[in-house]
Design a protein around this motif. Sequence first.
Motif, PDB file in Angstrom:
ATOM      1  N   ASN A  96       0.821  -1.207   0.000  1.00  0.00           N
ATOM      2  CA  ASN A  96       0.000   0.000   0.000  1.00  0.00           C
ATOM      3  C   ASN A  96       0.856   1.258   0.000  1.00  0.00           C
ATOM      4  O   ASN A  96       0.455   2.298  -0.528  1.00  0.00           O
ATOM      5  CB  ASN A  96      -0.965  -0.002   1.176  1.00  0.00           C
ATOM      6  N   ALA A  97       2.047   1.161   0.567  1.00  0.00           N
ATOM      7  CA  ALA A  97       2.951   2.311   0.573  1.00  0.00           C
ATOM      8  C   ALA A  97       3.435   2.655  -0.830  1.00  0.00           C
ATOM      9  O   ALA A  97       3.864   3.798  -1.079  1.00  0.00           O
ATOM     10  CB  ALA A  97       4.150   2.029   1.473  1.00  0.00           C
ATOM     11  N   ARG A  98       3.353   1.721  -1.751  1.00  0.00           N
ATOM     12  CA  ARG A  98       3.771   1.986  -3.132  1.00  0.00           C
ATOM     13  C   ARG A  98       2.724   2.801  -3.873  1.00  0.00           C
ATOM     14  O   ARG A  98       3.001   3.354  -4.939  1.00  0.00           O
ATOM     15  CB  ARG A  98       4.037   0.689  -3.905  1.00  0.00           C
ATOM     16  N   ALA A  99       1.484   2.878  -3.348  1.00  0.00           N
ATOM     17  CA  ALA A  99       0.408   3.694  -3.937  1.00  0.00           C
ATOM     18  C   ALA A  99       0.183   3.373  -5.419  1.00  0.00           C
ATOM     19  O   ALA A  99       0.103   4.279  -6.265  1.00  0.00           O
ATOM     20  CB  ALA A  99       0.701   5.179  -3.739  1.00  0.00           C
ATOM     21  N   LEU A 100       0.070   2.100  -5.732  1.00  0.00           N
ATOM     22  CA  LEU A 100      -0.181   1.714  -7.114  1.00  0.00           C
ATOM     23  C   LEU A 100      -1.584   2.139  -7.526  1.00  0.00           C
ATOM     24  O   LEU A 100      -2.546   1.913  -6.790  1.00  0.00           O
ATOM     25  CB  LEU A 100      -0.039   0.200  -7.272  1.00  0.00           C
ATOM     26  N   PRO A 101      -1.758   2.735  -8.698  1.00  0.00           N
ATOM     27  CA  PRO A 101      -3.086   3.190  -9.127  1.00  0.00           C
ATOM     28  C   PRO A 101      -4.070   2.038  -9.275  1.00  0.00           C
ATOM     29  O   PRO A 101      -3.734   0.973  -9.794  1.00  0.00           O
ATOM     30  CB  PRO A 101      -2.810   3.836 -10.489  1.00  0.00           C
ATOM     31  N   ARG A 104      -5.682  -1.638  -3.984  1.00  0.00           N
ATOM     32  CA  ARG A 104      -5.202  -1.590  -2.606  1.00  0.00           C
ATOM     33  C   ARG A 104      -5.091  -3.022  -2.102  1.00  0.00           C
ATOM     34  O   ARG A 104      -5.617  -3.954  -2.725  1.00  0.00           O
ATOM     35  CB  ARG A 104      -6.133  -0.767  -1.702  1.00  0.00           C
ATOM     36  N   THR A 139      -9.722  -1.120  -7.166  1.00  0.00           N
ATOM     37  CA  THR A 139     -10.522   0.079  -6.913  1.00  0.00           C
ATOM     38  C   THR A 139     -10.789   0.855  -8.197  1.00  0.00           C
ATOM     39  O   THR A 139     -11.735   1.642  -8.253  1.00  0.00           O
ATOM     40  CB  THR A 139      -9.801   1.000  -5.908  1.00  0.00           C
ATOM     41  N   CYS A 144      -5.511   0.434 -13.216  1.00  0.00           N
ATOM     42  CA  CYS A 144      -4.606  -0.532 -12.596  1.00  0.00           C
ATOM     43  C   CYS A 144      -3.718  -1.200 -13.642  1.00  0.00           C
ATOM     44  O   CYS A 144      -4.207  -1.681 -14.668  1.00  0.00           O
ATOM     45  CB  CYS A 144      -5.415  -1.592 -11.843  1.00  0.00           C
ATOM     46  N   GLU A 152       6.002  -5.253  -7.949  1.00  0.00           N
ATOM     47  CA  GLU A 152       6.087  -4.700  -6.594  1.00  0.00           C
ATOM     48  C   GLU A 152       5.928  -5.794  -5.541  1.00  0.00           C
ATOM     49  O   GLU A 152       6.571  -5.750  -4.483  1.00  0.00           O
ATOM     50  CB  GLU A 152       5.030  -3.611  -6.382  1.00  0.00           C
TER      51      GLU A 152
END
Length: 218
Positions: A96-101, A104, A139, A144, A152
């Motif tokens: 989640n820290a990678r903030a992938l579009p 989640r 999401t 995505c 990742e």
Amino acid sequence: MTLGYLALLFILERNFGAKLEVVRCENWTRDRWLDEAGLPWTNPSPSMRSLTAATLYPGLCLLESTSISMGRGTAKPFEQVGAPYVDGVKLAAELNARALPGVRFEPVRFTPSLPFYPGPAAALKYKDQECGGVRAILTDRERCRVVDIGIELALAVHRLYPDKFKVADMGRLLGDETTLAALQAGEPLMQIKARWADGLAKFEQRRRAALLYPERKL
């Protein structure tokens, strides 16, 4: 590309001279999702049970030949992944820290078992063993990039469990020695992807002649 697309591409590029007709679907555009077409989902494989799983598969499956379970033998294969040695809370936080579009991650625990697995017992990874891991929650599936998830995920598991996760085991499915070496070195995603840019752009041009369906007009 589908098998039909690939067959057309091979004939165009290699001059096989084969007489090939790929039967087109009516009223279809290449960017249309199955659940937008009013058609029922049919499992293409016993462990491919949802459109979400099929969407995530090209990314998560990059790790299938490693010590990470793809969730086979559970109710959500290819939506959740893990292993007995994984702390799902830590792994979810890392991802989640990678903030992938468009995605989640939530921590999960699951136990692969034969009632959910159509194959032989010997082939079920971590049969009857509790695994920690993560579930990928889409999401925004339009934004995505699922291969990014696989990269990742490999980087995160390698950072957290270098003694138990062997990046080299990804080689068979990854199919690219340069990317494999970059993963082993812990290079960041953007640096890894930069190496693909020229090749992807050239392939986009190559495949255009083999595409059958138009893009949807918005």
